[in-house]
Motif scaffolding. Structure first.
Motif, short mmCIF file in Angstrom:
data_model
loop_
_atom_site.label_atom_id
_atom_site.label_comp_id
_atom_site.label_asym_id
_atom_site.label_seq_id
_atom_site.Cartn_x
_atom_site.Cartn_y
_atom_site.Cartn_z
N UNK A 192 0.64 -1.12 0.14
CA UNK A 192 -0.09 0.05 -0.60
C UNK A 192 0.76 1.38 0.44
N UNK A 193 2.23 0.95 0.54
CA UNK A 193 2.90 2.40 0.73
C UNK A 193 3.01 2.81 -0.61
N UNK A 194 3.74 1.35 -1.29
CA UNK A 194 4.44 1.93 -2.33
C UNK A 194 2.81 2.14 -3.33
N UNK A 195 1.87 1.58 -3.93
CA UNK A 195 1.09 1.90 -4.08
C UNK A 195 0.68 3.27 -4.42
N UNK A 196 0.76 3.86 -3.12
CA UNK A 196 0.05 5.17 -3.07
C UNK A 196 1.12 6.51 -3.46
N UNK A 197 3.10 6.27 -3.62
CA UNK A 197 3.64 6.91 -3.79
C UNK A 197 3.32 6.40 -5.75
N UNK A 198 2.79 5.59 -6.21
CA UNK A 198 2.51 5.52 -8.26
C UNK A 198 1.16 6.97 -8.06
N UNK A 199 0.25 6.13 -6.67
CA UNK A 199 -0.85 6.91 -7.59
C UNK A 199 -0.91 8.55 -7.29
N UNK A 200 -0.13 8.91 -6.71
CA UNK A 200 0.73 10.60 -6.91
C UNK A 200 1.78 10.65 -7.91
N UNK A 201 2.17 9.77 -8.55
CA UNK A 201 2.87 9.87 -9.17
C UNK A 201 2.25 10.47 -11.14
N UNK A 202 3.76 10.60 -11.85
CA UNK A 202 3.84 11.39 -13.34
C UNK A 202 4.50 10.65 -14.24
N UNK A 203 5.61 11.20 -13.63
CA UNK A 203 6.70 10.16 -14.76
C UNK A 203 7.12 9.17 -13.28
N UNK A 204 8.01 8.00 -14.20
CA UNK A 204 8.94 6.98 -14.05
C UNK A 204 10.03 6.59 -14.41
N UNK A 205 11.53 6.63 -13.99
CA UNK A 205 12.34 6.30 -15.01
C UNK A 205 13.01 5.00 -14.12
N UNK A 206 13.27 4.28 -15.22
CA UNK A 206 13.77 3.05 -14.23
C UNK A 206 15.27 2.92 -15.27
N UNK A 254 5.12 7.12 -18.79
CA UNK A 254 4.20 8.43 -18.11
C UNK A 254 2.78 7.45 -17.05
N UNK A 255 2.72 8.02 -16.33
CA UNK A 255 1.83 7.09 -15.39
C UNK A 255 1.02 8.63 -14.99
N UNK A 301 2.78 -7.31 -5.17
CA UNK A 301 3.30 -6.59 -6.16
C UNK A 301 2.52 -5.61 -5.95
N UNK A 302 2.59 -4.23 -5.92
CA UNK A 302 2.36 -3.05 -6.17
C UNK A 302 2.50 -2.76 -8.21
N UNK A 303 1.35 -2.76 -9.04
CA UNK A 303 1.90 -2.25 -10.36
C UNK A 303 0.46 -1.89 -10.87
N UNK A 304 0.81 -1.23 -11.84
CA UNK A 304 0.44 0.08 -12.34
C UNK A 304 0.24 -0.35 -13.96
N UNK A 305 -0.25 0.70 -14.66
CA UNK A 305 -0.27 0.59 -16.70
C UNK A 305 0.12 1.70 -16.59
N UNK A 330 17.18 -2.82 -9.24
CA UNK A 330 16.67 -1.97 -9.80
C UNK A 330 17.06 -0.60 -9.70
N UNK A 331 17.15 0.74 -10.14
CA UNK A 331 17.47 1.69 -9.76
C UNK A 331 15.54 2.66 -9.87
N UNK A 332 14.63 2.75 -9.30
CA UNK A 332 13.72 3.54 -9.31
C UNK A 332 13.54 5.51 -9.46
N UNK A 333 13.25 5.88 -9.98
CA UNK A 333 12.68 7.33 -9.49
C UNK A 333 11.13 7.33 -10.43
N UNK A 334 10.80 8.07 -9.60
CA UNK A 334 8.99 8.48 -9.39
C UNK A 334 8.89 10.31 -9.15
#
Length: 323
Positions: free
Chosen positions: A136-150, A161-162, A187-191, A306-310
């Motif tokens: 839930x903690x990770x999913x909350x960050x994804x919910x509020x995010x706009x761009x992802x870099x891996x 973009x998310x 897992x937390x996942x997003x399209x 991985x290194x992941x930036x939101x």
């Protein structure tokens, strides 16, 4: 049925799955969908569900040809009217319309594609309350995010973009009507927004349909689709699989983050995508979790360390969580 002798450890894992994860109550209708390779786990779940005084129903289907293929229509209809659906099948029905529609009708659905007894016993013994909080903690960050870099040391450098998308929370705990996800959970996942992914992905853990990789598979991504696949025999095999399904099979469908500390890369994608400290990129269908692409295929590829930036802020650095 002498070949379906009950393994006590397996039976205990079935109890955790039904009681702790799915919150099964006496009198509820519990539909178990299995196929021949998963018969022992399916039958053990049915025995345990019966012992819990539920309306336990066991259906065995012919194995699907590919992950993401729909179950037979009578099974899809049965899923819609059950309180709980639990599906240990050799090919995944996670990303199907049948599962989506069952959840929309209020069924609690757990899918266990390709599960083995060993994986089931090991991963069901994790602390699911801890997994719930982390997911839930990770999913909350994804919910509020706009761009992802891996990025990774092997050459992954992918951006997408998310924005406007909501993360799915496969926590392994599905106790409320309409909740669904995999068992083992975690897992937390997003399209990702279609057409926004660009860069390079180096899959170095495992790949659905192939297993643990001896040589990394390199995907060149342009405007949301895999344009080129490079590597050895395993890369050729992936190309061969995707070539049967048209352009939509090459869609960057999913970005997922594993949250189960008991999981390890075993070559079984159900477990592999849950490994804490890894992320995965899936190709193909994402319609059932907030995307726009319907394809008869959904294949996950695991990326280690991985290194992941939101939105430019670190979430993982070399596989280590930094929040």
């Amino acid at each position: 049925m002498e070949f379906l002798e009950i393994n006590p450890e397996l039976y205990k894992a079935c109890e955790i799955a039904l009681k702790q994860c799915l919150g099964v109550k006496e009198g509820e209708s519990v539909l178990i969908i299995a196929d021949e390779p998963e018969r022992k786990i399916g039958y053990s779940l049915w025995m345990k569900a019966k012992e819990l005084n539920t309306e336990a129903v066991y259906i065995e289907i012919i194995p699907r040809k590919m992950h993401g293929e729909e179950p037979p229509k009578p099974v899809a209809e049965a899923m819609k009217v059950a309180d709980v659906v639990i599906a240990p099948t050799s090919k995944s029905i996670t990303h199907t319309l049948a599962k989506k529609e069952a959840c929309e009708r209020g069924a609690r659905v757990a899918t266990l594609p390709g599960i083995t007894e060993e994986i089931f016993i090991r991963t069901m013994n994790a602390d699911y309350e801890e997994i719930l909080a982390l997911t839930n903690k990770i999913a909350d960050i994804l919910d509020n995010g706009s761009t992802v870099q891996i990025t990774t040391s092997l050459g992954t450098d992918l951006e997408f973009s998310i924005e406007g998308r909501k993360a799915m929370r496969s926590t392994g705990v599905y106790r409320n009507p309409g909740e669904c996800g995999n068992l083992p959970g975690a897992e937390a996942y997003i399209a990702p927004v279609e057409g926004t992914a660009n860069g390079t992905v180096v899959i170095d853990g495992s790949m659905a349909g192939i297993g643990v990789l001896k040589n990394p598979i390199k995907l060149i991504v342009q405007d949301g689709f895999v344009e080129k696949i490079e590597g050895g025999d395993e890369a050729k095999k992936l190309e061969e699989i995707l070539s049967r399904y048209g352009k939509e099979a090459r869609n960057i469908a999913e970005f997922g983050i594993g949250t189960n500390p008991k999981a390890r890369i075993s070559g079984n994608i159900l477990e592999d995508e849950k490994v804490f400290g890894t992320v995965h990129i899936a190709l193909g269908s994402n319609y059932d979790f907030g995307g726009k692409v319907k394809a008869p295929i959904h294949l996950d590829g695991i990326i280690k360390k991985p290194t992941v930036l939101i939105d430019g802020k670190y979430l993982f650095r070399d596989g280590n969580l930094v929040i």
